[in-house]
Write a protein that holds these residues in place. Structure first.
Motif, PDB file in Angstrom:
ATOM      1  N   PHE A   7       5.656  -4.126  -2.686  1.00  0.00           N
ATOM      2  CA  PHE A   7       4.874  -3.384  -1.698  1.00  0.00           C
ATOM      3  C   PHE A   7       4.184  -2.170  -2.325  1.00  0.00           C
ATOM      4  N   ASP A   8       2.946  -1.940  -1.911  1.00  0.00           N
ATOM      5  CA  ASP A   8       2.282  -0.665  -2.137  1.00  0.00           C
ATOM      6  C   ASP A   8       2.934   0.360  -1.201  1.00  0.00           C
ATOM      7  N   PHE A  13       3.188   1.925   4.039  1.00  0.00           N
ATOM      8  CA  PHE A  13       4.297   2.623   4.689  1.00  0.00           C
ATOM      9  C   PHE A  13       3.865   4.008   5.187  1.00  0.00           C
ATOM     10  N   ILE A  14       3.310   4.827   4.305  1.00  0.00           N
ATOM     11  CA  ILE A  14       2.849   6.146   4.727  1.00  0.00           C
ATOM     12  C   ILE A  14       1.358   6.081   5.035  1.00  0.00           C
ATOM     13  N   ASN A  15       0.950   6.643   6.156  1.00  0.00           N
ATOM     14  CA  ASN A  15      -0.463   6.630   6.540  1.00  0.00           C
ATOM     15  C   ASN A  15      -1.264   7.593   5.664  1.00  0.00           C
ATOM     16  N   LEU A  16      -2.509   7.204   5.402  1.00  0.00           N
ATOM     17  CA  LEU A  16      -3.408   8.019   4.584  1.00  0.00           C
ATOM     18  C   LEU A  16      -4.691   8.336   5.346  1.00  0.00           C
ATOM     19  N   ASP A  17      -5.263   9.478   5.019  1.00  0.00           N
ATOM     20  CA  ASP A  17      -6.630   9.822   5.436  1.00  0.00           C
ATOM     21  C   ASP A  17      -7.425   9.912   4.142  1.00  0.00           C
ATOM     22  N   LYS A  18      -7.917   8.780   3.673  1.00  0.00           N
ATOM     23  CA  LYS A  18      -8.489   8.713   2.325  1.00  0.00           C
ATOM     24  C   LYS A  18      -9.670   9.649   2.083  1.00  0.00           C
ATOM     25  N   PRO A  19     -10.543   9.890   3.059  1.00  0.00           N
ATOM     26  CA  PRO A  19     -11.653  10.830   2.796  1.00  0.00           C
ATOM     27  C   PRO A  19     -11.249  12.306   2.852  1.00  0.00           C
ATOM     28  N   ALA A  75      -4.119  16.582   1.172  1.00  0.00           N
ATOM     29  CA  ALA A  75      -4.654  16.360   2.522  1.00  0.00           C
ATOM     30  C   ALA A  75      -4.735  14.879   2.876  1.00  0.00           C
ATOM     31  N   VAL A  76      -4.785  14.032   1.872  1.00  0.00           N
ATOM     32  CA  VAL A  76      -4.873  12.583   2.082  1.00  0.00           C
ATOM     33  C   VAL A  76      -3.602  12.028   2.738  1.00  0.00           C
ATOM     34  N   LEU A  77      -2.483  12.722   2.588  1.00  0.00           N
ATOM     35  CA  LEU A  77      -1.184  12.210   3.018  1.00  0.00           C
ATOM     36  C   LEU A  77      -0.889  12.584   4.465  1.00  0.00           C
ATOM     37  N   LEU A  78      -0.521  11.591   5.266  1.00  0.00           N
ATOM     38  CA  LEU A  78      -0.246  11.813   6.689  1.00  0.00           C
ATOM     39  C   LEU A  78       1.223  11.520   7.003  1.00  0.00           C
ATOM     40  N   ASP A  79       1.468  10.770   8.052  1.00  0.00           N
ATOM     41  CA  ASP A  79       2.829  10.519   8.530  1.00  0.00           C
ATOM     42  C   ASP A  79       3.369   9.179   8.049  1.00  0.00           C
ATOM     43  N   PHE A  80       4.664   9.013   8.186  1.00  0.00           N
ATOM     44  CA  PHE A  80       5.353   7.768   7.817  1.00  0.00           C
ATOM     45  C   PHE A  80       6.068   7.287   9.085  1.00  0.00           C
ATOM     46  N   PRO A  81       5.477   6.326   9.813  1.00  0.00           N
ATOM     47  CA  PRO A  81       6.091   5.863  11.064  1.00  0.00           C
ATOM     48  C   PRO A  81       7.507   5.314  10.861  1.00  0.00           C
ATOM     49  N   LYS A  82       8.410   5.742  11.735  1.00  0.00           N
ATOM     50  CA  LYS A  82       9.821   5.367  11.619  1.00  0.00           C
ATOM     51  C   LYS A  82      10.010   3.854  11.699  1.00  0.00           C
ATOM     52  N   LYS A  83       9.150   3.175  12.471  1.00  0.00           N
ATOM     53  CA  LYS A  83       9.327   1.722  12.614  1.00  0.00           C
ATOM     54  C   LYS A  83       9.165   1.000  11.282  1.00  0.00           C
ATOM     55  N   ARG A  84       8.373   1.573  10.378  1.00  0.00           N
ATOM     56  CA  ARG A  84       8.189   0.948   9.063  1.00  0.00           C
ATOM     57  C   ARG A  84       9.429   1.132   8.201  1.00  0.00           C
ATOM     58  N   LEU A  85      10.056   2.292   8.327  1.00  0.00           N
ATOM     59  CA  LEU A  85      11.321   2.493   7.614  1.00  0.00           C
ATOM     60  C   LEU A  85      12.370   1.523   8.128  1.00  0.00           C
ATOM     61  N   GLU A  86      12.473   1.389   9.434  1.00  0.00           N
ATOM     62  CA  GLU A  86      13.465   0.485  10.014  1.00  0.00           C
ATOM     63  C   GLU A  86      13.209  -0.952   9.583  1.00  0.00           C
ATOM     64  N   GLU A 189      -5.694  -2.304  11.452  1.00  0.00           N
ATOM     65  CA  GLU A 189      -5.806  -3.623  12.085  1.00  0.00           C
ATOM     66  C   GLU A 189      -4.517  -4.430  11.942  1.00  0.00           C
ATOM     67  N   GLU A 190      -3.794  -4.177  10.859  1.00  0.00           N
ATOM     68  CA  GLU A 190      -2.565  -4.916  10.572  1.00  0.00           C
ATOM     69  C   GLU A 190      -1.444  -3.941  10.246  1.00  0.00           C
ATOM     70  N   GLU A 191      -0.217  -4.396  10.408  1.00  0.00           N
ATOM     71  CA  GLU A 191       0.980  -3.577  10.198  1.00  0.00           C
ATOM     72  C   GLU A 191       1.937  -4.308   9.267  1.00  0.00           C
ATOM     73  N   ILE A 192       2.567  -3.564   8.375  1.00  0.00           N
ATOM     74  CA  ILE A 192       3.551  -4.186   7.487  1.00  0.00           C
ATOM     75  C   ILE A 192       4.675  -4.828   8.277  1.00  0.00           C
ATOM     76  N   THR A 193       4.962  -4.313   9.465  1.00  0.00           N
ATOM     77  CA  THR A 193       6.012  -4.893  10.308  1.00  0.00           C
ATOM     78  C   THR A 193       5.646  -6.287  10.808  1.00  0.00           C
ATOM     79  N   GLU A 194       4.381  -6.687  10.617  1.00  0.00           N
ATOM     80  CA  GLU A 194       3.918  -8.031  11.008  1.00  0.00           C
ATOM     81  C   GLU A 194       4.018  -9.029   9.859  1.00  0.00           C
TER      82      GLU A 194
END
Length: 203
Positions: A7-8, A13-19, A75-86, A189-194
């Motif tokens: 996995f990347d 796993f962690i959300n990014l704001d690339k710009p 600044a590119v780094l955002l949150d890490f949704p708990k559902k992805r950790l689980e 559009e897609e989630e690692i949980t899928e």
């Protein structure tokens, strides 16, 4: 049959704001990304340049203060949704697959992530993986083919038994050229949980 999952990290796993970094840097007066800046960034991401040298480059070139650069850079780094950790914890607990993380990550970013998530969350995540490969620690970066070959060789993995998940097509294309199965996940559009829905034909 897939036995290994690689996995990347960012936008998997962690959300990014690339710009965001470009916006922040522009606000500080750095409005053009040059070939030299890209080369320095790649060196830093491969761990071939220290954090101090990286910061000094921008200070000497543009007069940026350390605190401003670090804030803009992260600044590119955002949150890490708990559902992805689980999700990845359950996957690890199943022991059905060998799990690996393979990320283009530099020292400033991973330090921010550790501080932001806290030790407990970060270690829970890291402990899900047999190997936790960060580009600045192994001196390779995606999409260079040698980084994938390194992971295969180091862990005696068979490419055809391995699935690699990344949000950048250039990265999945490079891995796929070595015979590795890939999922070019589209953030938003897609989630690692899928994973088991999207790749049920493989898994």
């Amino acid at each position: 049959m897939i036995k290994n999952l690689v996995f990347d990290f960012g936008d998997i796993f962690i959300n990014l704001d690339k710009p965001a970094t470009y916006r922040e840097m522009a606000a500080l007066g750095v409005t053009k990304i040059t070939e030299e800046m890209i080369a320095v960034y790649h060196q830093y991401e491969k761990g071939l340049m220290t954090t101090d040298a990286f910061i000094n480059f921008f200070h000497d070139k543009f007069g940026l203060e350390k605190t401003d650069l670090v804030r803009s850079w992260n600044a590119v780094l955002l949150d890490f949704p708990k559902k992805r950790l689980e999700f990845v914890k359950e996957l690890a607990a199943s022991k059905k697959y060998r799990l690996f993380l393979l990320s283009n990550t530099n020292d400033l970013h991973i330090s921010w992530i550790q501080d932001s998530l806290g030790d407990e969350f970060y270690n829970e995540f890291k402990n899900c993986f047999e190997q936790f490969y960060l580009s600045h620690e192994i001196n390779f970066r995606k999409p260079d083919a040698e980084i994938y070959q390194f992971v295969l060789n180091e862990n005696e993995l068979i490419a055809e038994e391995t699935l690699f998940v990344d949000d950048l097509k250039e990265n999945t294309d490079s891995a796929n050229s070595l015979g590795i199965h890939v999922w070019n996940l589209i953030p938003g559009e897609e989630e690692i949980t899928e994973l088991f829905t999207k790749k049920k034909n493989l898994l």
